[in-house]
Design an enzyme around this catalytic site. Sequence first.
Site, short mmCIF file in Angstrom:
data_model
loop_
_atom_site.label_atom_id
_atom_site.label_comp_id
_atom_site.label_asym_id
_atom_site.label_seq_id
_atom_site.Cartn_x
_atom_site.Cartn_y
_atom_site.Cartn_z
N SER A 127 2.68 9.66 -1.29
CA SER A 127 3.27 10.01 -2.50
C SER A 127 3.94 11.37 -2.61
O SER A 127 4.86 11.49 -2.01
CB SER A 127 1.94 9.74 -3.58
OG SER A 127 2.42 9.81 -5.04
N ASP A 179 2.83 -1.26 -6.26
CA ASP A 179 3.08 0.40 -6.05
C ASP A 179 3.98 0.72 -7.31
O ASP A 179 5.00 0.05 -7.54
CB ASP A 179 3.66 0.61 -4.55
CG ASP A 179 3.33 2.16 -4.53
OD1 ASP A 179 3.07 2.78 -5.42
OD2 ASP A 179 3.39 2.65 -3.25
N HIS A 225 -0.71 1.55 -4.99
CA HIS A 225 -0.49 3.03 -4.66
C HIS A 225 -1.56 3.36 -3.49
O HIS A 225 -1.32 4.64 -2.97
CB HIS A 225 -0.35 4.09 -5.59
CG HIS A 225 0.25 5.03 -5.48
ND1 HIS A 225 1.41 5.27 -5.11
CD2 HIS A 225 -0.01 6.41 -5.49
CE1 HIS A 225 1.99 6.54 -4.92
NE2 HIS A 225 1.18 7.31 -5.23
#
Length: 297
Positions: free
Chosen positions: A107, A245, A272
């Site tokens: 991320s 995601d 995610h």
Amino acid sequence: MWREISPDETVDIRVDGYRIRAYSFGKGDNTLLCLNGGPGLPCDYLREAHSCLTDHGYRIVAFDQLGTGCSDRPEDASLWTIGRYVAETETVRRELGLGKVHMLGHSWGGWLAIDYALTHPENLVSLILTDTVADIPHLVSELERLRGALGSETVAMMQRHEAAGSLDHPEYMAAITLLNYRHVCRLPEWPAPVQRSLDDWNMGPYVAMQGPNEFLYTGNLRDWNRIPDLPKIKAPALIINGEHDELTPACALRMKTAMPAAEVSIIRNSSHMPFYENPDDYYRVLLGFLSRHGAGI
């Protein structure tokens, strides 16, 4: 499979006068340096998901970025920049004597890993970009598409609250919660390390760099775009995304187009957090890539 493991070593490192807490697992010659997401999250959720790779002979290192976890938490907003975090990451690598590393960024940690790779390419064996992007403006368009699936009336409601600044309104928060369960973690109960990181979230770095939530980018990284620079990265690269995601497979394709030699894997039945949502497929892909790309020396 992931499990919570006590670190073999916990080290405090001084970075520009601040204390940074680092955690090391295992004694292998291959080091995987993990950069967690946020910004503003402790590293618990990513550390616990990867410390089990010591079973395969790897040394795993993670650290609480400045402002998070057991590291110092200054309130100087000028500290919350990607350039300062790149310098912090390099200090941690150097002070721990890690040599060349396999770097995994998840991320926000992927944005950090990309800027690190462009600044210190000599220190990488490989680069793993997990559930991340290289172009924030493109991501924003993807997030608009995802929340459009909630319906036009819900989107209008969200936009109304965003314009008014009433982001804590129950109906707005309900929409964000639904999006989180669709696109951040699809498990009915989020794993303890994830919840622990979320419960200790420092919103100062997060709001300054990203914005007030996962689906509204207003911070100093809102125009960040490294797609034109990705061809400069020569280390072997793996791009991993969950099929649902929030940082979508379209974002993965955009990175792949700029790095034709990169490998891409879209993890089914995950969003995610594929290392928690579909660990079998995630570890298979990650370990296969690491085994093909040599030792950190």
